[in-house]
Scaffold this motif. Sequence first.
Motif, mmCIF file in Angstrom:
data_model
loop_
_atom_site.group_PDB
_atom_site.id
_atom_site.type_symbol
_atom_site.label_atom_id
_atom_site.label_comp_id
_atom_site.label_asym_id
_atom_site.label_seq_id
_atom_site.Cartn_x
_atom_site.Cartn_y
_atom_site.Cartn_z
ATOM 1 N N ILE B 48 11.377 9.575 -21.860
ATOM 2 C CA ILE B 48 11.960 8.753 -22.927
ATOM 3 C C ILE B 48 10.862 8.127 -23.787
ATOM 4 O O ILE B 48 11.102 7.750 -24.922
ATOM 5 C CB ILE B 48 12.939 7.677 -22.373
ATOM 6 N N ALA B 51 10.004 10.932 -26.358
ATOM 7 C CA ALA B 51 11.066 11.099 -27.351
ATOM 8 C C ALA B 51 11.181 9.863 -28.232
ATOM 9 O O ALA B 51 12.031 9.799 -29.105
ATOM 10 C CB ALA B 51 12.395 11.377 -26.659
ATOM 11 N N ALA B 52 10.305 8.875 -28.000
ATOM 12 C CA ALA B 52 10.283 7.640 -28.793
ATOM 13 C C ALA B 52 11.651 6.979 -28.840
ATOM 14 O O ALA B 52 12.151 6.621 -29.898
ATOM 15 C CB ALA B 52 9.756 7.909 -30.203
ATOM 16 N N GLY B 55 12.311 0.822 -27.852
ATOM 17 C CA GLY B 55 11.777 -0.067 -26.822
ATOM 18 C C GLY B 55 10.789 0.578 -25.873
ATOM 19 O O GLY B 55 10.300 -0.081 -24.962
ATOM 20 N N MET B 56 10.484 1.858 -26.085
ATOM 21 C CA MET B 56 9.553 2.518 -25.178
ATOM 22 C C MET B 56 8.104 2.176 -25.551
ATOM 23 O O MET B 56 7.779 2.000 -26.714
ATOM 24 C CB MET B 56 9.759 4.030 -25.215
ATOM 25 N N LEU B 57 7.266 2.091 -24.519
ATOM 26 C CA LEU B 57 5.879 1.692 -24.735
ATOM 27 C C LEU B 57 4.935 2.702 -24.081
ATOM 28 O O LEU B 57 5.241 3.243 -23.032
ATOM 29 C CB LEU B 57 5.629 0.312 -24.116
ATOM 30 N N PRO B 58 3.790 2.932 -24.707
ATOM 31 C CA PRO B 58 2.808 3.850 -24.131
ATOM 32 C C PRO B 58 1.979 3.151 -23.054
ATOM 33 O O PRO B 58 1.680 1.960 -23.177
ATOM 34 C CB PRO B 58 1.921 4.181 -25.332
ATOM 35 N N VAL B 59 1.654 3.893 -22.007
ATOM 36 C CA VAL B 59 0.711 3.382 -21.000
ATOM 37 C C VAL B 59 -0.348 4.462 -20.816
ATOM 38 O O VAL B 59 -0.021 5.618 -20.538
ATOM 39 C CB VAL B 59 1.405 3.091 -19.656
ATOM 40 N N ILE B 60 -1.600 4.095 -20.996
ATOM 41 C CA ILE B 60 -2.668 5.097 -20.985
ATOM 42 C C ILE B 60 -2.787 5.752 -19.607
ATOM 43 O O ILE B 60 -2.698 5.088 -18.581
ATOM 44 C CB ILE B 60 -4.016 4.467 -21.413
ATOM 45 N N GLU B 86 -5.475 3.771 -32.290
ATOM 46 C CA GLU B 86 -4.818 3.352 -33.524
ATOM 47 C C GLU B 86 -3.606 4.239 -33.780
ATOM 48 O O GLU B 86 -3.446 5.289 -33.170
ATOM 49 C CB GLU B 86 -5.795 3.453 -34.708
ATOM 50 N N ARG B 87 -2.776 3.793 -34.693
ATOM 51 C CA ARG B 87 -1.619 4.599 -35.071
ATOM 52 C C ARG B 87 -1.903 5.297 -36.391
ATOM 53 O O ARG B 87 -2.335 4.667 -37.345
ATOM 54 C CB ARG B 87 -0.383 3.710 -35.235
ATOM 55 N N PRO B 284 -0.685 -1.990 -31.589
ATOM 56 C CA PRO B 284 -0.499 -3.276 -30.906
ATOM 57 C C PRO B 284 0.144 -3.128 -29.523
ATOM 58 O O PRO B 284 0.207 -4.110 -28.785
ATOM 59 C CB PRO B 284 0.407 -4.057 -31.864
ATOM 60 N N ASP B 285 0.598 -1.930 -29.184
ATOM 61 C CA ASP B 285 1.161 -1.728 -27.845
ATOM 62 C C ASP B 285 0.088 -1.464 -26.797
ATOM 63 O O ASP B 285 0.382 -1.407 -25.609
ATOM 64 C CB ASP B 285 2.135 -0.535 -27.846
ATOM 65 N N LEU B 286 -1.135 -1.238 -27.254
ATOM 66 C CA LEU B 286 -2.210 -0.882 -26.321
ATOM 67 C C LEU B 286 -3.392 -1.813 -26.501
ATOM 68 O O LEU B 286 -3.765 -2.159 -27.617
ATOM 69 C CB LEU B 286 -2.670 0.556 -26.583
ATOM 70 N N LEU B 287 -3.980 -2.198 -25.411
ATOM 71 C CA LEU B 287 -5.182 -3.022 -25.488
ATOM 72 C C LEU B 287 -6.363 -2.107 -25.794
ATOM 73 O O LEU B 287 -6.321 -0.911 -25.511
ATOM 74 C CB LEU B 287 -5.417 -3.725 -24.150
#
Lengths: 489, 494
Positions: B48, B51-52, B55-60, B86-87, B284-287
């Motif tokens: 999910i 598929a964006a 509310g989904m967030l990336p985790v490295i 970056e995006r 901003p979702d990733l440090l």
Amino acid sequence: MTLTDLTLAEARDGLTKGSFSAVELAKAHLAAIEAARGLNAFITPTAELAIARAKAADERLAKKTARPMEGIPVAVKDLFCTEGVLTTAGSHILDGFKPTYESTVTRKLIEAGTVMVGKTNLDEFAMGSSNITSHYGPVKNPWAPPGDKDLVPGGSSGGSAAAVAARLCLGATGTDTGGSIRQPAAFCGIVGLKPTYGRCSRWGIVAFASSLDQAGPMTRTVGDSAIMLNAMAGHDPKDSTSAPVPVPDFEAAVERGVKGLRVGIPREYTMDGMPAEIADLWRQGAAWLKEAGATTVEVSLPHTSYALPTYYIIAPAEASSNLARYDGVRYGLRVPGETLDEMYENTRGEGFGKEVRRRVLIGTYVLSAGYYDAYYLKAQRVRTLIARDFSQAFEKIDALLTPTAPNAAFAIGEKMDDPVAMYLNDVFTVPVNLAGLPGISVPAGLSARGLPLGLQVIGRAFDEETVFATARVIEKAAKFDTRPPCLKK
Amino acid sequence: MSYVIHGKTGDWEVVIGLEIHAQIISKSKLFSGAATDFGSEPNSQVSIVDAAMPGMLPVINEYCIEQAVRTGLGLKARINLHSVFERKNYFYADLPQGYQISQYQHPVVGGGKVILDLPDGTTREIGIERLHMEQDAGKSLHDQDPRRSFIDLNRSGVALMEIVSKPDMRGPEDAGLYLKKLRSILRYLGTCDGNMEQGSLRADVNVSVRKPGEKLRTRTETKNVNSVRFVMQAIEHEAQRQVDAYESGGTVVQETRLYDAGKGETRPMRAKEFAHDYRYFPDPDLLPLELTDAYVEGIRKSLPELPDDKKLRFIGDFGLIPYNASVLVSEKDIADYYEKFVAEVLVRTKLPKERIGTECANVVINDLLGHLNKAGLDIAKSPVTPQMLANLQALKHDNTISGRIAKDVFEIMVETGKDPADIVAEKGLKQITDTGAIEAAVDKAIAANPTQAAQYKAGNEKVAGWFVGQVMKATQGKANPGLVNELLKKKLKD
């Protein structure tokens, strides 16, 4: 005893003692929701689900395996994805979207035993301070004097604030990007906490501005706020920005008092044209804290006046990118077109309301080649300065006291033609988001028209405990009656 | 090696830089737990997050970071302890988020180098500008339905490394060598399988031309070229096109082009396909990614021996010429095969390794690789093991068979997979070292060819070689060639 008049803490005790069942408690609130349809606080009531969960809660209560919030009816802002339950973000573009997953915060609330009674109305994608931008129509503030014009509940968590104030639930979730929990809490005479950025997971919450968004509880008392935050907070490996820090017992901190506490009064929050009744209430709040043993000191947060413009660059920039996924390809609304680009244009043109389109355009503009440095990059630098203002102040003080909003609730339809006037609603709350700090709005008095006014307590990062203790002192001193006039007959 | 285009107005130099997209070997994607297997059912490897969904967030994926750092170290590059995701914002149907998470201003790896092994045995250094991590997009399928496009998100979110070279290459050959060498290093490191047909390695080719001594002129970028040969062809065509443009009074515009392998030419992409303002900004979702020296050193210690070091070792240990060494180390499996082969020969012959190194290299390069190439096999699938090949070498060294017979035996080995000793026994190929038997054959040959014998005596020594051939033919090649030579010379003089 009217079950809907109980505080969350009282209801918890009643359930534990068996004075009433979770099903009875749920039914009382579901009936109240039906009776208060006119407020338009809910987009999707979830009566069946609530009864099912309440029954399960009763079983656990009977078996003495109750969890911390077993059987407590709560409402959920319709920005949280809830498994199998329509999730709209107040937008046309998410038509028919039922997530296959549960947001971390609402999952934690389910795991704490709560009973969701419905999904509450909000400004579209949480963009607004009035709840007027919702595709599902405006929410009415239950505090509107009888016979007077309809008032806004504030926003964006206006449905949650109205639902808690009108006793349609014992607590509700909100999200706060620039004041979206605290300002509606102030307008509706309830307690609204924006926790420290990173305290609650953002996973499964429809994103507005990722670096600012934070979920928090909306309740009628400070104590209830602490109970609910305990259930919502905690590190989540699925959110890289959620903080790997322990969650203290917030409820235990509520009655700690403020003896010896140094409370800062920021000079820059005295605004031209601020109504005298708000300035008076602010002074009164400081006096109450002093009486309880705190000392108050005037402090300076020199970059305060830049907070609002900074916010209105950073938040739309992030939003313009976060909202790119609503493209009609995979879920929600699709308005066909001859080409892919035309389908995008049709879908996003029809699917997004005016305020969302405005912010997507602003955000796209400030990130564009040639403007990035002048807007976005500069805003990020100013944000650093604003955060530094706070950290320097917190070297000398333990908490800050400010008004929550520069005015009380206004009429639906007011400020509509002037977005900047609307944005000013968040002038006292936005700096807190930019600095990532915890802030609470606690009802402290009524305006001359009889509308609730809130005071804001701001704390150090991850020091919600001091924030609760300070807010509790104001709550006790203010003796605010949280019952809106429509319930006093 | 200098590649020059001889134009009407003089000679032109070609300047080339490559941007390589290399898929990181990793079980799961860069920011989600979905699998990455190639060739799976469409949309069967999509989480999910990929598929964006709202509310989904990336985790490295930490393993992908390790792989990128490992690659950076393999390219002798600087590892940046602070890097930022970056995006890159643009709309496309196979880009679910509406942005690609990539590294832009602060990549994880800075400057490095790749050393090219030229055919003449010399080397040349190509600079690496940077390496950064990014997500792959999904795939749009336009040929499944007359009216609609289908989207396959299996690739969506797969981890890529973009490796950007400096504009240090000067011709198609350079680019081909660079691509092969880079692929070799990635495979040694185990960070990318280098499979260009499956798209795990793709090249964007930047080309410009200039008169010798000039500053750089405008370059074009030819996107997504997916084989070494096509990269070389694309450069050749594109450079010639630019020269023609300048010489006919036109100019070259900075643009993105596509390589049409069918027509063997590049052509511009439609303006819409590349006219993007990507609006990069830190995700901003990733440090920010913060690494420590200890982490990097830990990975450095786990690096395998890489082709350049192996090549030097082969030259030193086995007395190889640089070119042979570079051929042997080009693939780890070949180098391993060679080393194993040499070791087995040493056990059997007790000869010093400097003596047999080159001989073994020739057997591997000329015979074995020659055969495998023809058969289209990888060395891992070789029907002949190093042990079997060493057995053959041993038979040669102890004079059981001659070098010529050995070639025949090798052919039978690769066909049948049988051991050389069995083949020799079965076919009766054992070398004749019995002087009497050889002498008889020599006598018979001289007697049967008096004219040629007379020529030899008259001073035409070349005829001796012809006689050797006759004797070998008569003995089905089994006679020891040394003995044949010796006896012939003696008898012809008589």
